[in-house]
Write a protein that holds these residues in place. Structure first.
Motif, short mmCIF file in Angstrom:
data_model
loop_
_atom_site.label_atom_id
_atom_site.label_comp_id
_atom_site.label_asym_id
_atom_site.label_seq_id
_atom_site.Cartn_x
_atom_site.Cartn_y
_atom_site.Cartn_z
N ILE A 176 -3.87 9.35 2.08
CA ILE A 176 -2.61 8.96 2.81
C ILE A 176 -0.98 9.56 1.87
O ILE A 176 -1.21 9.21 1.45
CB ILE A 176 -2.31 7.25 3.18
N CYS A 177 0.23 9.70 2.86
CA CYS A 177 1.46 9.46 2.88
C CYS A 177 2.62 8.59 3.08
O CYS A 177 1.90 7.92 3.94
CB CYS A 177 2.53 11.45 3.48
N LEU A 178 2.94 7.90 2.07
CA LEU A 178 4.02 6.94 2.24
C LEU A 178 4.92 7.46 3.37
O LEU A 178 5.67 8.15 1.77
CB LEU A 178 4.58 6.18 0.54
N GLY A 179 5.01 7.09 3.84
CA GLY A 179 6.35 7.49 4.53
C GLY A 179 7.74 7.45 4.61
O GLY A 179 8.55 7.02 5.92
N CYS A 180 8.42 7.06 3.10
CA CYS A 180 9.68 6.40 3.59
C CYS A 180 10.11 6.49 1.91
O CYS A 180 9.23 5.90 1.01
CB CYS A 180 9.76 5.20 3.65
N GLY A 181 10.90 7.10 1.53
CA GLY A 181 11.36 6.96 -0.11
C GLY A 181 11.77 5.39 -0.65
O GLY A 181 11.51 5.56 -1.92
N GLY A 182 11.52 4.62 0.26
CA GLY A 182 11.43 3.49 -0.88
C GLY A 182 10.00 2.76 -1.11
O GLY A 182 10.11 1.37 -0.95
N MET A 183 9.08 3.18 -0.37
CA MET A 183 8.32 2.76 -0.37
C MET A 183 7.01 2.88 -1.92
O MET A 183 6.45 2.55 -1.96
CB MET A 183 6.96 3.64 1.07
N ALA A 184 7.91 3.88 -2.57
CA ALA A 184 7.18 4.07 -4.14
C ALA A 184 6.33 3.59 -4.54
O ALA A 184 5.24 3.04 -4.88
CB ALA A 184 8.41 4.72 -4.61
N GLU A 185 7.28 2.04 -4.47
CA GLU A 185 6.76 0.93 -5.57
C GLU A 185 4.77 -0.02 -4.95
O GLU A 185 4.46 -0.48 -5.20
CB GLU A 185 7.26 -0.20 -5.72
N LEU A 186 4.89 0.76 -3.61
CA LEU A 186 3.63 -0.36 -3.06
C LEU A 186 2.32 0.81 -2.98
O LEU A 186 1.40 0.46 -2.79
CB LEU A 186 3.64 0.25 -1.55
N GLU A 187 2.47 1.77 -4.06
CA GLU A 187 1.25 3.45 -4.16
C GLU A 187 0.01 2.50 -4.44
O GLU A 187 -0.90 2.92 -3.83
CB GLU A 187 1.87 4.04 -4.71
N GLU A 188 0.06 2.07 -5.66
CA GLU A 188 -1.33 1.18 -6.10
C GLU A 188 -1.38 0.15 -5.40
O GLU A 188 -3.38 0.18 -5.37
CB GLU A 188 -0.80 0.78 -7.72
N GLN A 189 -0.82 -0.53 -4.62
CA GLN A 189 -1.78 -1.35 -3.82
C GLN A 189 -2.01 -0.50 -2.91
O GLN A 189 -3.53 -1.41 -2.25
CB GLN A 189 -0.96 -2.57 -3.11
N VAL A 190 -1.63 -0.22 -1.49
CA VAL A 190 -2.68 0.60 -0.72
C VAL A 190 -3.26 1.61 -1.54
O VAL A 190 -4.70 1.47 -0.24
CB VAL A 190 -0.96 1.85 -0.79
N ARG A 191 -3.61 1.90 -2.12
CA ARG A 191 -4.81 2.93 -3.04
C ARG A 191 -5.76 1.65 -3.50
O ARG A 191 -7.07 1.71 -2.57
CB ARG A 191 -4.35 3.24 -4.68
N ALA A 192 -5.47 0.33 -4.18
CA ALA A 192 -6.90 -0.25 -3.95
C ALA A 192 -7.01 -0.55 -2.28
O ALA A 192 -8.87 -0.76 -2.13
CB ALA A 192 -6.19 -1.03 -4.25
N ALA A 193 -6.69 -0.85 -1.53
CA ALA A 193 -7.15 -1.43 -0.40
C ALA A 193 -7.62 -0.39 0.37
O ALA A 193 -8.89 -0.28 1.41
CB ALA A 193 -6.10 -1.50 0.52
N THR A 194 -7.90 1.34 0.25
CA THR A 194 -8.10 2.64 1.17
C THR A 194 -9.12 3.01 0.42
O THR A 194 -9.37 3.59 0.77
CB THR A 194 -6.53 3.29 1.83
N GLY A 195 -8.60 3.00 -0.76
CA GLY A 195 -9.90 3.54 -1.71
C GLY A 195 -9.52 4.99 -1.63
O GLY A 195 -10.66 5.95 -1.52
N VAL A 196 -7.77 5.64 -1.02
CA VAL A 196 -8.07 7.31 -0.77
C VAL A 196 -6.39 7.29 -1.33
O VAL A 196 -6.07 6.33 -2.09
CB VAL A 196 -7.68 7.96 0.63
N PRO A 197 -6.06 8.81 -2.09
CA PRO A 197 -5.07 8.91 -2.85
C PRO A 197 -4.00 8.61 -1.80
O PRO A 197 -4.30 8.73 -0.51
CB PRO A 197 -5.37 10.88 -3.21
N ILE A 198 -3.40 8.11 -2.89
CA ILE A 198 -1.13 7.97 -1.95
C ILE A 198 -0.49 8.89 -2.80
O ILE A 198 -0.46 9.11 -3.73
CB ILE A 198 -1.37 6.48 -2.32
#
Length: 240
Positions: A176-198
């Motif tokens: 998953i690519c986080l599609g906004c420059g302001g999303m960087a702080e969400l990286e760990e939470q999305v990784r934990a929920a999906t199990g894929v590289p963010i």
């Protein structure tokens, strides 16, 4: 090494967050300088705002008074990277392309999870222009505006996590690519929920820019990105 990280909107708090994200992966000795345009929209979520940002970012970068070694354009799907490449002698890295190219090392196909649905075509076009669309499983919208990432972070996490899960389950994305420059702080939470590289575009762009500088590489000037020809430009907001 000094890298300018150019926010495409005029929201100073977002510039600070983007610069902080860039510093988190920068090598020792790399200075990260965040820049904010002096004019433009407080968020970029469509073609008009994106074209306006393209001019504003060129203005901000050309006005920067100190030497620098590379520029990162920190807007997902935004216009203007090509103009910067013509104007500058240093490497220019766009976060959309940086995230997608990084994702290709991590899985067979990637998806982008972005903000509003209207931004999806801009991202699709940028990926196609860069020749990265063949590995893109989908571009999904969270339904949130850019500024809502700061004003309502709980809802932002929920929406981005939901679309990321759907991208993995339904679109068969492996990254998953986080599609906004302001999303960087969400990286760990999305990784934990999906199990894929963010993959965050700003952090990817920093590592790419550092690598280009260390290898002594920059934009080819023989044709497509040659320096603009000298000519009279009426009403241009800055001096080339």
């Amino acid at each position: 090494m000094r890298i300018l990280v150019a926010n495409v909107n005029t929201t100073e708090s977002m510039t600070e967050a983007i610069a902080a994200s860039a510093r988190s992966v920068a090598s020792p000795g790399t200075e990260i300088v965040g820049t904010t345009p002096r004019f433009g929209a407080d968020s970029c979520e469509g073609n008009f705002e994106s074209y306006l940002a393209a001019i504003a970012v060129m203005d901000a970068i050309l006005a920067y008074p100190e030497p620098y070694d590379a520029v990162i354009q920190a807007g997902y799907g935004e216009h203007g990277r090509e103009g910067l490449q013509e104007l500058l002698e240093v490497p220019v890295v766009d976060i959309t392309e940086a995230a997608a190219s990084t994702a290709m090392y991590l899985g067979h196909r990637f998806s982008v999870v972005t903000t509003l649905d209207r931004t999806v075509p801009l991202i699709e076009d940028r990926l196609k222009l860069a020749g990265l669309d063949a590995r893109c499983a989908s571009v999904r919208a969270s339904g949130l505006g850019v500024l809502e990432l700061e004003s309502d972070p709980v809802r932002a996490v929920e929406a981005i996590v939901e679309q990321s899960r759907l991208a993995v389950a339904d679109d068969k994305a492996e990254v998953i690519c986080l599609g906004c420059g302001g999303m960087a702080e969400l990286e760990e939470q999305v990784r934990a929920a999906t199990g894929v590289p963010i993959v965050d575009g700003v952090r990817s762009a920093v590592t790419i820019a550092e690598g280009l500088v260390r290898m002594g590489l920059s934009t080819s000037k023989v044709r497509t990105y040659a320096t603009p020809r000298e000519k009279k430009v009426t009403g241009w907001p800055f001096k080339i």
